[in-house]
Enzyme design. Structure first.
Site, PDB file in Angstrom:
ATOM      1  CD  GLU A 139      -2.036  -2.293   0.939  1.00 40.89           C
ATOM      2  OE1 GLU A 139      -1.061  -2.742   1.579  1.00 40.89           O
ATOM      3  OE2 GLU A 139      -2.817  -3.012   0.306  1.00 40.89           O
TER       4      GLU A 139
ATOM      5  CD  GLN B 118      -8.789  -6.452  -2.315  1.00 38.29           C
ATOM      6  OE1 GLN B 118      -8.219  -7.167  -1.489  1.00 38.29           O
ATOM      7  NE2 GLN B 118      -8.768  -6.699  -3.610  1.00 38.29           N
ATOM      8  CG  PHE B 119     -11.282  -4.069   2.923  1.00 36.78           C
ATOM      9  CD1 PHE B 119     -12.550  -4.130   3.487  1.00 36.78           C
ATOM     10  CD2 PHE B 119     -10.898  -5.090   2.062  1.00 36.78           C
ATOM     11  CE1 PHE B 119     -13.415  -5.175   3.211  1.00 36.78           C
ATOM     12  CE2 PHE B 119     -11.752  -6.144   1.771  1.00 36.78           C
ATOM     13  CZ  PHE B 119     -13.016  -6.201   2.348  1.00 36.78           C
TER      14      PHE B 119
ATOM     15  CG  ASP C 105     -10.768  -1.431   7.490  1.00 34.09           C
ATOM     16  OD1 ASP C 105     -11.327  -1.410   8.598  1.00 34.09           O
ATOM     17  OD2 ASP C 105     -11.394  -1.547   6.413  1.00 34.09           O
TER      18      ASP C 105
ATOM     19  CB  ILE D 119      -6.208   4.382   4.723  1.00 33.83           C
ATOM     20  CG1 ILE D 119      -5.818   5.586   3.868  1.00 33.83           C
ATOM     21  CG2 ILE D 119      -6.633   4.809   6.115  1.00 33.83           C
ATOM     22  CD1 ILE D 119      -6.987   6.458   3.485  1.00 33.83           C
TER      23      ILE D 119
ATOM     24  CG  HIS E  80     -11.366  -6.562   6.737  1.00 32.06           C
ATOM     25  ND1 HIS E  80     -10.523  -7.162   7.641  1.00 32.06           N
ATOM     26  CD2 HIS E  80     -10.812  -6.741   5.510  1.00 32.06           C
ATOM     27  CE1 HIS E  80      -9.504  -7.692   6.975  1.00 32.06           C
ATOM     28  NE2 HIS E  80      -9.641  -7.451   5.692  1.00 32.06           N
TER      29      HIS E  80
END
Lengths: 325, 319
Positions: free
Chosen positions: A60, A82-83, A85, A87, A129
């Site tokens: 990421e 994708q999620f 969370d 980040i 998630h």
């Protein structure tokens, strides 16, 4: 008018902007032939090819940071997490780089990147998630933060986000992806930073955004049967915040309930309450009430999760409290 | 390898610029003329000069907290740099960035970066951008030994190799991350050995030998530009000063500092150019005097420049 789903609206907005501007490209996890974990890049690989739509390794910080560098040098990358969370992993690229580069360098460059990411709970997806971290990013000068609640808004706001010359975090609630709504065939955009009255009313203002708008609208319907007229104001963008729309609505209804899915402390809702307290306190006939998640991580078991996250009944109770105060 | 005469002289000029700029900053900072902190590039001049001499004006670089050398070598005007260090309105970034955050896209400078490893993904993204736009540009990420232990390094190098991106990673291994000797926190001797793990060439060069740096960079940049992918170059070097100016040097043996200072990069190179008849001793002297005059001019420009209006602090956030 035809109806399409929220995720289809995301695909349409992306495809239209990619046709319009050859510098728009998409990368992230499984965004290529797979079509995205929630189907939000479906068909893009087939139409635009591997040069403009490609899969990244699970890195990421690497691929979001690359988005910053690419945006600073002429591309308009749409980077999908994708999620949301996760980040936390590329947070340096967002907070210390993307948000600051233009300012720190005296305006000599811009970082027109869009980071798209699913947020939200009510899916028994547990503590890593289910999160909504918009408050943390709304705190950062230099980032725009958008959370649409309908397919119509999703499409119009995403198109504006892609055209915006700043870094925009575009958070999409997972519970909204399959929900359908009217979306015109014709071209349109919705400006960032403008709230929208989703239901006009006269007795109380309910400020909400993202999935909470649906819960607020359901609560408003129920309260109407009790003779309480609820105005539902959808923020749509939490940074910049449409202060004028908030103040105008509160001055009209003189009562305010703020609904957000995320935690209460130091949050978007706290900011909205502060703005109203600073600028419209004299108009209020009752104390401001906030309906939020409880300040614990999101638990797995639906019994626990439903206890932690705000419910329609909580909104109904909050409105009754301010109306009967 | 045949290096054009003007390039050979240019590298001497760049190293002299960096040396005199940094020596002057050292004095001015000690005299209390500059706010904040400065991290000096003294001793590492050959790396910025040797690498940037292989680049075009529109090629990209990302730099570090120890970035003055890279910015000068990429072609920046020392007047606007010095003004930025003084926090003046005439600085490259209007006094909003300072020593650690100079950027100028017109020269491909995507920013010095105060976050260790912060520039590595940005350079990698610039390389992706260059490839998608088919511009033929190359990106170079300068970073230190400490950054090579960050996740951003690993993630970026893996992606760059997988996508065969036109990027060159230049690690300046000066043996210390602030006050920690790198051999205490890294098992392997050569950071360049990590390149094999990503599927790209890894090269170790003497970072105090500008010709060795140039040749390694030239090969890597050529490779990148022709679509053959990234290279990791590790330049072995040493910073003469402590991590930042004003920090007491409690962690480096004095004999180690002295040994590295005896290996300083400019004088031997200058002698070499004179011996080879590339430049005469008097021409070299004139070149150096010209550089000193430019530094004098930069200081005068910075001193005479106005501070930004306080309320300009609210400008330049949004594009």
């Amino acid at each position: 008018m035809r109806e399409i789903s929220f995720s289809q609206a995301i695909v349409e907005a992306t495809a239209e902007e990619m046709r319009r501007d050859p510098n728009v490209c998409v990368w992230g996890l499984d965004v290529g032939p797979y079509g995205g974990a929630f189907g939000c890049t479906r068909g893009l690989y087939e139409e635009f090819g591997p040069e403009r739509v490609f899969d990244m390794p699970i890195s990421e910080l690497g691929y979001v940071g690359m988005g910053v560098g690419a945006a600073a040098t002429g591309l308009r990358p749409i980077v999908e997490l994708q999620f949301s969370d996760w980040i936390t992993l590329p947070s340096d690229a967002l907070i210390n780089q993307a948000a600051k580069m233009r300012y720190m360098f005296g305006g000599v460059l811009a970082v027109p990147m869009v980071l798209r990411a699913p947020v939200g709970g009510y899916l028994a997806a547990a503590g890593q998630h289910s999160n909504s971290y918009e408050s943390m990013f709304a705190h950062i000068p230099g980032l725009k933060v958008v959370l649409p609640s309908t397919p119509y808004d999703a499409k119009g706001l995403l198109k504006s986000a892609i055209r915006d010359n700043n870094t925009v975090l575009f958070f999409e609630h997972k519970k909204l992806y399959e929900i359908k709504g009217p979306v015109p065939q014709e071209e349109y955009t919705i400006p960032l930073g403008k709230a929208d009255i989703k239901r006009p009313g006269s007795d109380v203002t309910v400020v909400a955004y993202a999935f909470m708008v649906r819960k607020a609208l359901a609560a408003a319907e129920q309260l109407a049967q009790e003779g309480i007229s609820v105005e539902v104001l959808d923020l749509r963008t939490v940074s910049p915040l449409d202060e004028e729309a908030i103040l105008n609505s509160v001055k009209k209804t003189q009562r305010l309930v703020i609904v957000q899915e995320t935690w209460r402390r130091c949050s978007v809702g706290a900011e909205v309450a502060a703005i109203v307290a600073e600028q419209a306190l004299d108009y209020l006939d009752a104390p401001i009430v906030r309906v939020t998640a409880r300040d614990v991580p999101i638990p797995f078991s639906p019994v626990l999760e439903n206890y932690v996250l705000p419910q329609e009944a909580d909104i109904v109770a909050a409105v009754r409290r301010v109306v009967h105060a | 390898m045949e290096i054009p005469r003007e390039t050979l002289i240019r590298m001497l000029e760049l190293m002299l610029k960096i040396r005199h700029f940094e020596n002057r900053v050292k004095e001015l900072f000690a005299a209390g003329e500059m706010p904040g902190f400065v991290h000096l590039y003294l001793g590492q001049e050959a790396i910025a000069a040797g690498v940037c001499a292989t680049l075009n004006q529109d090629d990209y670089i990302t730099s570090t907290h120890r970035g003055h050398g890279h910015i000068i070598a990429k072609g920046a005007d020392m007047k606007y740099m010095m003004a930025e260090l003084y926090g003046k309105a005439t600085g490259y970034n209007k006094g909003k960035g300072g020593s650690q955050h100079i950027a100028w896209p017109g020269l491909g400078i995507l920013g010095a970066n105060g976050i260790v490893s912060g520039g590595i993904p940005i350079a990698t993204g610039a390389a992706m951008s260059a490839r998608l736009r088919k511009s033929g540009q190359v990106a170079v990420a300068f970073f230190g030994d400490g950054a090579a232990n960050e996740g951003a390094f690993h993630e970026s190098l893996n992606i760059a190799a997988a996508f065969c991106l036109p990027v060159v990673y230049v690690c300046e291994n000066n043996l210390y991350g602030v006050g920690t000797r790198q051999s205490c926190v890294r098992k392997i001797e050569n950071i360049a050995d990590r390149a094999a793990g990503y599927g790209m060439p890894g090269v170790v060069v003497d970072g105090n030998d500008v010709l060795a740096v140039y040749e390694a960079a030239y090969e890597a940049v050529t490779r990148a530009r022709s679509g053959e992918g990234p290279t990791l170059i590790e330049c072995k070097t040493y910073r003469w000063r402590t991590h930042f100016e004003g920090e007491p040097d409690t962690y480096r043996p004095p004999e180690e500092v002295e040994a590295w200072m005896r290996r300083e990069p400019i004088a031997p190179y200058r002698r070499h150019l004179i011996e080879q008849g590339i430049i005469s001793a008097s021409e070299a002297e004139a070149l150096e005097q010209g550089v000193i005059a430019q530094v004098d001019e930069a200081v005068a420009f910075a001193r005479n420049s106005p501070f930004p209006a306080p309320e300009s602090a609210l400008e330049d956030l949004w594009a």
